[in-house]
Each structure stands twice: as structure tokens, then as C-alpha cells.
Design an enzyme around this catalytic site. Structure first.
Site, PDB file in Angstrom:
ATOM      1  CG  HIS A 273      -1.703   1.264   1.391  1.00  0.00           C
ATOM      2  ND1 HIS A 273      -2.540   1.741   0.403  1.00  0.00           N
ATOM      3  CD2 HIS A 273      -1.765   2.163   2.399  1.00  0.00           C
ATOM      4  CE1 HIS A 273      -3.096   2.860   0.809  1.00  0.00           C
ATOM      5  NE2 HIS A 273      -2.636   3.155   2.014  1.00  0.00           N
TER       6      HIS A 273
ATOM      7  CE  LYS B  80      -2.086   8.870  10.292  1.00  0.00           C
ATOM      8  NZ  LYS B  80      -2.567   9.051  11.684  1.00  0.00           N
ATOM      9  CB  SER B  81      -5.057   5.078   4.743  1.00  0.00           C
ATOM     10  OG  SER B  81      -6.038   5.507   3.847  1.00  0.00           O
ATOM     11  N   GLY B  82      -4.341   8.307   4.098  1.00  0.00           N
ATOM     12  CA  GLY B  82      -4.792   9.667   4.308  1.00  0.00           C
ATOM     13  C   GLY B  82      -3.714  10.653   4.700  1.00  0.00           C
ATOM     14  CB  ILE B  83      -0.192  10.304   5.743  1.00  0.00           C
ATOM     15  CG1 ILE B  83       0.667  11.205   6.642  1.00  0.00           C
ATOM     16  CG2 ILE B  83       0.636   9.685   4.608  1.00  0.00           C
ATOM     17  CD1 ILE B  83       1.637  10.466   7.515  1.00  0.00           C
ATOM     18  N   GLY B  84      -1.260  11.728   2.818  1.00  0.00           N
ATOM     19  CA  GLY B  84      -0.927  12.653   1.732  1.00  0.00           C
ATOM     20  C   GLY B  84       0.002  12.103   0.673  1.00  0.00           C
ATOM     21  CE  LYS B  85       0.315   5.969   0.969  1.00  0.00           C
ATOM     22  NZ  LYS B  85      -0.532   6.225   2.158  1.00  0.00           N
ATOM     23  CB  SER B  86      -2.749  10.224  -3.568  1.00  0.00           C
ATOM     24  OG  SER B  86      -2.862   8.828  -3.393  1.00  0.00           O
TER      25      SER B  86
ATOM     26  CG  ASP C 290      -4.480   2.942  -3.001  1.00  0.00           C
ATOM     27  OD1 ASP C 290      -4.208   3.377  -1.860  1.00  0.00           O
ATOM     28  OD2 ASP C 290      -5.410   2.156  -3.211  1.00  0.00           O
TER      29      ASP C 290
ATOM     30  CD  GLU D 271      -9.662   7.372  -2.812  1.00  0.00           C
ATOM     31  OE1 GLU D 271     -10.380   7.834  -1.907  1.00  0.00           O
ATOM     32  OE2 GLU D 271      -9.064   6.287  -2.735  1.00  0.00           O
TER      33      GLU D 271
ATOM     34  NE  ARG E 145      17.677  19.508  13.442  1.00  0.00           N
ATOM     35  CZ  ARG E 145      17.673  20.560  14.268  1.00  0.00           C
ATOM     36  NH1 ARG E 145      17.659  20.367  15.578  1.00  0.00           N
ATOM     37  NH2 ARG E 145      17.686  21.785  13.784  1.00  0.00           N
TER      38      ARG E 145
END
Length: 325
Positions: free
Chosen positions: A151, A167-173, A190, A214, A255
Site C-alpha cells: 500500500h 498510513k492512509s490519508g497522510i498525503g501520499k497521493s 495506492d 484517488e 537532521r
């Protein structure tokens, strides 16, 4: 590394399936041995039975596909019909998955008869041994390669394959979409299928999803239709994993870049960079810097290490100056 599904490694392929799938690629013509078409091929390696034809069968790799190349063909041609019959009968008694005569050479009758008698699938091709060897072993190596489905998202940035996890919804797409808008190329979003080929990881997309994405609040978009064919590619070598995580005040993030982190995918080490996310952070530019920094390292330039050496040298010189006074 995020959600993943380990695909079951394919163990074998029948001679019929191999040659039927690749008839145009291999340019093979079936000659005889129909009853043996169900024999299983379990290795991507090709064997040349020159030594076995002479009678030395102790180390005969009969489970591999056999090529009758120039050497084998001329050796058989130099034998008498009776001796030739004896030579080919000895190897065809084994459960050989298939025999291929290359360069369209005239088939010796004794070899044809032996393959028919012992039900050995027998083929001919106009391709050279080298050409067919490359094409066939490449197909088989890919066919037997271990695979895993992640994923994640994969994009080609300046020729470097960046695999985004988190994790899903973190902004990869959203990050990948921004990279595509800046001229980089989408491989998959995805769902990424990762294949191990040698010591290299090759990522590709799902045949069903293709190059669709998506975007929350917008819906499904077609990257190829929106940005053109130059904005996509079918597969890419994975060189860096970029893990997107939520910012945590107590977390300790890299850093200086001196401590390089790696992770393993299918037992292949991959550089890993963890990027903390918070509102306003420009992940797209950071991604481009990650790719360019990787290119520099591939060319022997490590900016962090060079800066560290320069800093240590400066401190050492100051210490020596103080000691001298």
C-alpha cells in the site's frame, strides 16, 4: 513499511504454457512431443547439452530447457547415423521439459525420432541461441521472481524511483500528484507490486488501476489522460523509500544525514528516509532534493559527509591554533 501482501512465488510453468505465451517473441515452431507438453519447467536457466551428447551424463541438468546450438548441431552432424541415434536417445530418456534447435538449422532425423519416442517437446526457431537465450531466461526469471504488493505510491523523480509509504490519508497521493504536475512520472498510486529481479526491486502498478489516482475531495482521476503519456511509466527500479509520518515533538528525526537508514523489501536493502508532515511543509520540493541527493551519492558525492569532514577540519585547525598560542 505499511500494509503489504506477499504473493505466492510461482514454482513452475509447463512447456506448453511457456511456448504458447511467447510464440511471437520466441518465434518457435512446434515439431513433435505433444504428450510431453505438460512437463514442468522450474528454473529460468538454459542448458546446452554438448557434454551430455558425448555420453557424460553424471551432471546432466536435464530439468532445464535444452538448446541445440551450433556446437551441439555440428557434433551430431559429425557422427554416423547409428552413433547419432545413440547420443540423442541417451539424453531424451530423461524427462527433459523441452528441446529447441536454434537458427532454423535442419533437424537431424534421429533427434526428431527420439523426441517423438520419449515425448520430449521439440521446437525450432530462426533466432540465434544468444538471442533466444536472453529472451527466454528474461521471461522465466521474471515469471519465477518473488513479488510483494504494498500500500504505497511509486514515482520517477529525476530518474530515481521514490516509493512513498505511510498510513492512509497522510498525503501520499497528493504529493505524487504535485510531482507529476512538476514534470515527474507516475508509476503507480495506492497499490504497488514489487518484484525482485536479481538484487533489484522493480515496482509496477495494478493492471486494474492503471495510472488512475484517488484524490480525496475530487475523486478518481486519470493521470495519462490529464497530463499525457510523458507523465507515466509502466515500471521503475525502486531506489529510495520515503516514509511520510505525522510530526511529533518528541520524535527524533535525522537532521544531518550522516546516519543513513535502510529497510528491507524481499530481503533487498533499500535506502529509507522518514519525512515528518505538518501543514505548510513542501514535500514536493523535499522529494526532488531526495532524488538529486541520491544521484549525487551514486556519483560518489556525499554532501553531509563532506560538510562533516570540513567542519571537523575547521575545529581541528582552531584547536591547533589555540594550542600553538
Amino acid at each position: 513499511m505499511g500494509d503489504f501482501v506477499l504473493s505466492k512465488k510461482k514454482q513452475s510453468i509447463t512447456a506448453d504454457e511457456l511456448f504458447s505465451k511467447n510464440a511471437d517473441l520466441f518465434k518457435t515452431r512446434f515439431l513433435t512431443g505433444k504428450k510431453g507438453l505438460g512437463r514442468k519447467i522450474e528454473s529460468h536457466e538454459i542448458h546446452y547439452p554438448a557434454l551430455a551428447l558425448t555420453g557424460f551424463l553424471d551432471r546432466f541438468a536435464f530439468k532445464k530447457i535444452q538448446f541445440i546450438s551450433e556446437i551441439e548441431w555440428h557434433y551430431l552432424g559429425a557422427q554416423s547415423p547409428a552413433r547419432r541415434k545413440e547420443c540423442v536417445a541417451k539424453i531424451c530418456e530423461f524427462a527433459i521439459p523441452a528441446i529447441v534447435v536454434t537458427r532454423g538449422r535442419k533437424v537431424h532425423n534421429e533427434l526428431f525420432d527420439a523426441c517423438r519416442k520419449f515425448h520430449v517437446p521439440f521446437y525450432s526457431t530462426p533466432l540465434s541461441s544468444q538471442d533466444l537465450h536472453f529472451k527466454m531466461s528474461d521471461f522465466l526469471e521474471e515469471y519465477f521472481a518473488p513479488r510483494i504488493t504494498l500500500h504505497s505510491s511509486l514515482v520517477d523523480v529525476y530518474g530515481i524511483g521514490l516509493l512513498y509509504t505511510g498510513k492512509s490519508g497522510i498525503g501520499k497521493s497528493e504529493c505524487v500528484l504535485d510531482l507529476v504536475e512538476r514534470g515527474h512520472r507516475l508509476v503507480a498510486d495506492d497499490i504497488v507490486t514489487v518484484m525482485k529481479k536479481g538484487n533489484t526491486l522493480i515496482g509496477s502498478g495494478s493492471p486494474l488501476l492503471g495510472h488512475h489516482m484517488e484524490i480525496r475531495g475530487v475523486g478518481i482521476i486519470n493521470i495519462e489522460a490529464l497530463f499525457g503519456v510523458r507523465a507515466i511509466r509502466m515500471n521503475k527500479k525502486i531506489e529510495v523509500m520515503v516514509e511520510l509520518v505525522e510530526w511529533g515533538n518528541s520524535a527524533n528525526y535525522e537532521r544531518l544525514g550522516l546516519d543513513e537508514t535502510t529497510t528491507g523489501i524481499l530481503d533487498v536493502p533499500v535506502d529509507k528516509i522518514t519525512i515528518p508532515i505538518f501543514p505548510g511543509k513542501n514535500i514536493t520540493v523535499i522529494s526532488e532534493v531526495i532524488a538529486m541527493n541520491k544521484l549525487l551519492k551514486m556519483n560518489g558525492i556525499n554532501s553531509a559527509a563532506e560538510f562533516n569532514q570540513r567542519l571537523l577540519k575547521t575545529l581541528q585547525n582552531k584547536q591547533q591554533s589555540r594550542s600553538g598560542t
